[in-house]
Design an enzyme around this catalytic site. Structure first.
Site, PDB file in Angstrom:
ATOM      1  N   CYS A  57       0.837  -1.205   0.000  1.00 28.49           N
ATOM      2  CA  CYS A  57       0.000   0.000   0.000  1.00 28.49           C
ATOM      3  C   CYS A  57       0.872   1.256   0.000  1.00 28.49           C
ATOM      4  CB  CYS A  57      -0.916  -0.008   1.216  1.00 28.49           C
ATOM      5  SG  CYS A  57      -2.028   1.423   1.299  1.00 28.49           S
ATOM      6  N   CYS A  61       0.174   5.110   6.831  1.00 30.22           N
ATOM      7  CA  CYS A  61      -0.478   4.883   8.122  1.00 30.22           C
ATOM      8  C   CYS A  61       0.555   4.287   9.084  1.00 30.22           C
ATOM      9  CB  CYS A  61      -1.670   3.952   7.975  1.00 30.22           C
ATOM     10  SG  CYS A  61      -2.881   4.500   6.742  1.00 30.22           S
ATOM     11  N   CYS A  64       0.391   0.507  10.265  1.00 34.32           N
ATOM     12  CA  CYS A  64       0.007  -0.545   9.325  1.00 34.32           C
ATOM     13  C   CYS A  64       1.201  -1.309   8.762  1.00 34.32           C
ATOM     14  CB  CYS A  64      -0.810   0.045   8.179  1.00 34.32           C
ATOM     15  SG  CYS A  64      -1.452  -1.225   7.057  1.00 34.32           S
ATOM     16  N   CYS A 101     -16.074  -9.945   5.338  1.00 31.24           N
ATOM     17  CA  CYS A 101     -15.470  -8.686   4.918  1.00 31.24           C
ATOM     18  C   CYS A 101     -14.209  -8.955   4.115  1.00 31.24           C
ATOM     19  CB  CYS A 101     -15.140  -7.825   6.137  1.00 31.24           C
ATOM     20  SG  CYS A 101     -14.563  -6.157   5.695  1.00 31.24           S
ATOM     21  N   CYS A 133     -19.135  -7.212   3.287  1.00 29.89           N
ATOM     22  CA  CYS A 133     -18.500  -5.946   3.611  1.00 29.89           C
ATOM     23  C   CYS A 133     -17.187  -5.852   2.858  1.00 29.89           C
ATOM     24  CB  CYS A 133     -18.256  -5.857   5.122  1.00 29.89           C
ATOM     25  SG  CYS A 133     -17.449  -4.328   5.675  1.00 29.89           S
ATOM     26  N   CYS A 193     -19.658   1.129   8.133  1.00 23.54           N
ATOM     27  CA  CYS A 193     -18.861   0.523   9.199  1.00 23.54           C
ATOM     28  C   CYS A 193     -17.677   1.444   9.432  1.00 23.54           C
ATOM     29  CB  CYS A 193     -18.401  -0.872   8.783  1.00 23.54           C
ATOM     30  SG  CYS A 193     -17.308  -1.694   9.974  1.00 23.54           S
ATOM     31  N   ARG A 265     -18.052  -3.497  17.488  1.00 19.82           N
ATOM     32  CA  ARG A 265     -17.246  -4.668  17.155  1.00 19.82           C
ATOM     33  C   ARG A 265     -15.913  -4.658  17.908  1.00 19.82           C
ATOM     34  NH1 ARG A 265     -20.215  -6.929  13.141  1.00 19.82           N
ATOM     35  NH2 ARG A 265     -21.495  -5.499  11.904  1.00 19.82           N
TER      36      ARG A 265
END
Length: 332
Positions: A57, A61, A64, A101, A133, A193, A265
């Site tokens: 990616c 972040c 991550c 998901c 999802c 979400c 969640r």
């Protein structure tokens, strides 16, 4: 106890702060009472999360392990095939999951063959009768509409932290970019979400501000994940301390009170929590967990499915059964 059973989108920061800072036992009692008003306390939705495209990616972040710029040892994997994804979704359903998901390590969705493949995956999983999802990064209005037409039930796009703390964690997109994607998702008639992560070096005020943003959206997110930072070696946040479980309980309880109808969640961080610690989260209003075949939540550890089954047995919990047609929710 104050009347917390009315749905509100006009919470003030001072009101949320007062709820959040209550003595813990009183806070949990209030949250448990609200939870029992809107939900069945012995039911927990079991969700399966699958990384359909892993690593590489371009975002930065700080938490991550899938960011290409960090040396985390994560193996980059290209987009999976529809056949493999649907087979895993079927096994997840057979194991008790009612929500599936699919996550792709993208900054944003691009209108290309990979997105076409995602749409086909959505159609295939939706045909199994699962809530489908996706979390694919930033999303345009037209892309959200295409996902809705393919049968997408929910879209995950976490705020991660407060607007004030956001630039300390991510610089490759803005907090407002996050909100724009949520608007596009909502406009397309897909359920939202969106939650966040604690343990990123934020203050209690940051946590309260993030909850304030979520609870004052025009419509509460149908799903609010509460994550504890899963420290990944090689990321800028690898040396931060483990999140205290009582902090997770406090966040979950506050979210439950101010967004009473939402699914709250209990997400990342469970691998470092005992059954006793998780039980407090369920008492405080969490009614969903994530599982995976690989015992990973994307690229971080997650409890084994057998361990979750044992925990459910000890606590008297059962998987939530959600009867769902293969139609998406109507536009609000």
């Amino acid at each position: 106890m104050n009347n917390y059973t009315n749905l509100r989108n006009d919470w003030t920061i001072s009101e949320i702060e007062a709820i959040y800072n209550q003595p813990l036992l009183e806070l949990v009692y209030q949250a448990a009472t609200v939870h029992r008003t809107f939900h069945k306390p012995d039911e927990v939705q079991v969700c399966t999360l699958l990384s359909v495209k892993t690593g590489g990616c371009p975002e930065d972040c700080s938490y991550c392990g899938q960011a290409a710029r960090y040396h985390t040892g994560i193996t980059v994997k290209s987009l999976m095939s529809k056949q493999d994804v649907v087979a895993i979704a079927q096994r997840a359903k057979d194991a008790g999951s009612s929500r599936f998901c699919m996550a792709a390590a993208w900054r944003e969705v691009r209108d290309n063959r990979d997105f076409d493949n995602i749409l086909e995956m959505v159609e295939g999983v939706n045909a199994l009768g699962l809530e489908v999802c996706c979390t694919l990064g930033m999303l345009s209005e037209s892309q959200a509409q295409r996902l809705q037409e393919a049968g997408l039930y929910a879209y995950n796009h976490n705020l991660d932290t407060s607007k004030e703390h956001y630039e300390e964690i991510i610089t490759t997109r803005t907090f407002d970019n996050r909100l724009d994607t949520l608007k596009n998702v909502r406009k397309a008639g897909i359920s939202v979400c969106s939650g966040g992560i604690i343990g990123l070096g934020e203050t209690h005020a940051d946590r309260i501000n993030m909850l304030h943003t979520l609870s004052t959206l025009p419509q509460h997110p149908e799903s609010v994940p509460v994550n504890a930072l899963a420290r990944v070696k090689g990321t800028p946040l690898e040396d931060l301390p483990k999140v205290d479980s009582w902090e997770m309980v406090r966040m979950i309880a506050t979210a439950r009170i101010i967004m009473p109808q939402s699914m709250v969640r209990l997400s990342a961080g469970r691998a470092e929590m005992s059954t006793e610690e998780q039980s407090w989260c369920f008492m405080a209003g969490a009614n969903s967990i994530f599982t995976s075949e690989s015992e990973e939540l994307l690229v971080t550890p997650n409890p084994r499915l057998d361990d979750d089954r044992k925990m459910f047995s000890v606590l008297g919990l059962k998987p939530m059964v959600k009867e769902k047609s293969v139609q998406t929710i109507p536009t609000a």
